[in-house]
Design an enzyme around this catalytic site. Structure first.
Site, PDB file in Angstrom:
ATOM      1  N   GLY A  41       0.781  -1.232   0.000  1.00  0.00           N
ATOM      2  CA  GLY A  41       0.000   0.000   0.000  1.00  0.00           C
ATOM      3  C   GLY A  41       0.809   1.277   0.000  1.00  0.00           C
ATOM      4  O   GLY A  41       0.396   2.287  -0.562  1.00  0.00           O
ATOM      5  N   ASP A  98      -6.088   2.585   9.966  1.00  0.00           N
ATOM      6  CA  ASP A  98      -7.515   2.326  10.174  1.00  0.00           C
ATOM      7  C   ASP A  98      -7.717   1.943  11.636  1.00  0.00           C
ATOM      8  O   ASP A  98      -7.909   2.802  12.489  1.00  0.00           O
ATOM      9  CB  ASP A  98      -7.948   1.219   9.209  1.00  0.00           C
ATOM     10  CG  ASP A  98      -9.427   0.911   9.278  1.00  0.00           C
ATOM     11  OD1 ASP A  98     -10.125   1.551  10.084  1.00  0.00           O
ATOM     12  OD2 ASP A  98      -9.898   0.046   8.529  1.00  0.00           O
ATOM     13  N   PHE A 120     -14.337   2.772   3.245  1.00  0.00           N
ATOM     14  CA  PHE A 120     -13.276   2.017   2.586  1.00  0.00           C
ATOM     15  C   PHE A 120     -12.839   2.788   1.350  1.00  0.00           C
ATOM     16  O   PHE A 120     -13.657   3.138   0.503  1.00  0.00           O
ATOM     17  CB  PHE A 120     -13.760   0.610   2.207  1.00  0.00           C
ATOM     18  CG  PHE A 120     -12.639  -0.281   1.783  1.00  0.00           C
ATOM     19  CD1 PHE A 120     -11.805  -0.870   2.729  1.00  0.00           C
ATOM     20  CD2 PHE A 120     -12.384  -0.503   0.439  1.00  0.00           C
ATOM     21  CE1 PHE A 120     -10.741  -1.675   2.340  1.00  0.00           C
ATOM     22  CE2 PHE A 120     -11.323  -1.305   0.037  1.00  0.00           C
ATOM     23  CZ  PHE A 120     -10.502  -1.891   0.991  1.00  0.00           C
ATOM     24  N   GLU A 147       3.434   5.037   5.970  1.00  0.00           N
ATOM     25  CA  GLU A 147       2.227   4.210   5.848  1.00  0.00           C
ATOM     26  C   GLU A 147       1.231   4.844   4.891  1.00  0.00           C
ATOM     27  O   GLU A 147       1.158   6.070   4.762  1.00  0.00           O
ATOM     28  CB  GLU A 147       1.554   4.059   7.217  1.00  0.00           C
ATOM     29  CG  GLU A 147       1.909   2.790   7.958  1.00  0.00           C
ATOM     30  CD  GLU A 147       1.145   1.561   7.435  1.00  0.00           C
ATOM     31  OE1 GLU A 147       0.748   1.521   6.257  1.00  0.00           O
ATOM     32  OE2 GLU A 147       0.969   0.639   8.240  1.00  0.00           O
ATOM     33  N   ASP A 148       0.445   3.997   4.252  1.00  0.00           N
ATOM     34  CA  ASP A 148      -0.616   4.485   3.381  1.00  0.00           C
ATOM     35  C   ASP A 148      -1.796   4.995   4.208  1.00  0.00           C
ATOM     36  O   ASP A 148      -2.245   6.110   4.052  1.00  0.00           O
ATOM     37  CB  ASP A 148      -1.066   3.378   2.407  1.00  0.00           C
ATOM     38  CG  ASP A 148      -1.344   2.042   3.101  1.00  0.00           C
ATOM     39  OD1 ASP A 148      -1.195   1.935   4.335  1.00  0.00           O
ATOM     40  OD2 ASP A 148      -1.717   1.089   2.394  1.00  0.00           O
ATOM     41  N   ARG A 204      -4.915  -0.036  -7.084  1.00  0.00           N
ATOM     42  CA  ARG A 204      -3.723   0.569  -6.474  1.00  0.00           C
ATOM     43  C   ARG A 204      -3.137   1.661  -7.368  1.00  0.00           C
ATOM     44  O   ARG A 204      -2.513   2.594  -6.890  1.00  0.00           O
ATOM     45  CB  ARG A 204      -2.628  -0.483  -6.254  1.00  0.00           C
ATOM     46  CG  ARG A 204      -2.928  -1.489  -5.161  1.00  0.00           C
ATOM     47  CD  ARG A 204      -1.653  -2.242  -4.804  1.00  0.00           C
ATOM     48  NE  ARG A 204      -1.907  -3.480  -4.077  1.00  0.00           N
ATOM     49  CZ  ARG A 204      -2.074  -3.559  -2.757  1.00  0.00           C
ATOM     50  NH1 ARG A 204      -2.034  -2.481  -2.024  1.00  0.00           N
ATOM     51  NH2 ARG A 204      -2.287  -4.719  -2.183  1.00  0.00           N
TER      52      ARG A 204
HETATM   53  P1  IMP Z   1      -5.101  -1.214  10.356  1.00  0.00           P
HETATM   54  O1  IMP Z   1      -4.221  -2.271  10.966  1.00  0.00           O
HETATM   55  O2  IMP Z   1      -6.560  -1.494  10.604  1.00  0.00           O
HETATM   56  O3  IMP Z   1      -4.722   0.196  10.755  1.00  0.00           O
HETATM   57  O4  IMP Z   1      -4.965  -1.342   8.779  1.00  0.00           O
HETATM   58  C1  IMP Z   1      -3.766  -1.236   8.135  1.00  0.00           C
HETATM   59  C2  IMP Z   1      -3.784  -1.675   6.693  1.00  0.00           C
HETATM   60  O5  IMP Z   1      -5.077  -2.085   6.252  1.00  0.00           O
HETATM   61  C3  IMP Z   1      -3.411  -0.539   5.784  1.00  0.00           C
HETATM   62  O6  IMP Z   1      -2.012  -0.408   5.684  1.00  0.00           O
HETATM   63  C4  IMP Z   1      -4.079  -0.929   4.480  1.00  0.00           C
HETATM   64  O7  IMP Z   1      -3.248  -1.780   3.751  1.00  0.00           O
HETATM   65  C5  IMP Z   1      -5.323  -1.668   4.929  1.00  0.00           C
HETATM   66  N1  IMP Z   1      -6.503  -0.764   4.903  1.00  0.00           N
HETATM   67  C6  IMP Z   1      -7.103  -0.161   5.951  1.00  0.00           C
HETATM   68  N2  IMP Z   1      -8.128   0.606   5.547  1.00  0.00           N
HETATM   69  C7  IMP Z   1      -8.185   0.483   4.194  1.00  0.00           C
HETATM   70  C8  IMP Z   1      -9.027   1.060   3.177  1.00  0.00           C
HETATM   71  O8  IMP Z   1      -9.961   1.870   3.417  1.00  0.00           O
HETATM   72  N3  IMP Z   1      -8.767   0.707   1.893  1.00  0.00           N
HETATM   73  C9  IMP Z   1      -7.762  -0.157   1.561  1.00  0.00           C
HETATM   74  N4  IMP Z   1      -6.950  -0.716   2.478  1.00  0.00           N
HETATM   75  C10 IMP Z   1      -7.150  -0.391   3.786  1.00  0.00           C
END
Ligand code: IMP
Length: 179
Positions: free
Chosen positions: A43, A102, A151, A98-99, A164
């Site tokens: 990402g 969430d 999302f 980081e991208d 992507r």
């Molecule tokens: P977290 O551990 O929930 O913070 O999520 C981390 C990873 O989940 C990110 O680095 C993304 O790769 C993926 N992710 C979280 N939210 C989204 C979204 O809205 N679209 C696409 N990928 C997401």
């Protein structure tokens, strides 16, 4: 691909301008320090490429791949290293690129992991942050944009490995989920 987006949340120009602002802050913070950018595959590829080039000071890049999401849109909460860093981070000033944050589960795990390896400092720069992330006790030094709890895809972010390569960040149209 344009038909698959319901909305464009962040334009290419807005991303470029915000990354330039953050790069100027990071240049000032790490002046005279040995900066290592750590990107999280896949990402963060786009944000790393543009952010690293917006910096004026020297920076090395390394990559990790971790699994936190399956092919759907929900966080599994389980983090597994699929690809580790190529070089040791002992004594290095690390900036995780980081991208999106969430739940923050991936990030809090990653920060703890890199600190345990003896990095001199570990900070975080994320292009996007969702509201849930505020609940996590990880200090994110630089955030590009706070976005609503939806999302999103594009600029590195995928839905089942698609989208992507979009130049913008947007939300998906209903028909993409249901097909
Ligand atoms: P977290 O551990 O929930 O913070 O999520 C981390 C990873 O989940 C990110 O680095 C993304 O790769 C993926 N992710 C979280 N939210 C989204 C979204 O809205 N679209 C696409 N990928 C997401």
């Amino acid at each position: 691909m344009g038909r698959d987006l319901a909305d464009v949340l962040i334009s290419e120009e807005a991303i470029r301008a915000r990354l330039a602002e953050i790069a100027a802050e990071v240049d000032a913070e790490y002046a005279g320090k040995d900066l290592l950018l750590v990107g999280v595959l896949k990402g963060a590829v786009m944000v790393m490429a543009d952010f690293a080039r917006a910096l004026h000071g020297p920076a090395e890049m390394d990559w990790m791949a971790v699994s936190s999401y399956g092919s759907g849109t929900k966080s599994s909460g389980v983090v597994r290293i699929l690809k580790d860093l190529d070089r040791d981070v002992l004594g290095r000033h690390v900036l995780i690129v980081e991208d999106i944050i969430d739940s923050g589960l991936t990030l809090s795990w990653l920060v703890a992991n890199l600190r345990s390896r003896g990095a001199a400092s570990v900070e975080v720069m994320a292009l996007l942050r969702k509201p849930e992330a505020a609940k996590v006790a990880v200090d994110v030094k630089h955030v590009g944009f706070d976005i609503p709890n939806a999302f999103v895809v594009g600029y590195g972010l995928d839905f089942d490995e698609r989208f992507r390569n979009l130049r913008v960040v947007g939300t998906l149209a209903e028909h993409v989920y249901s097909s």
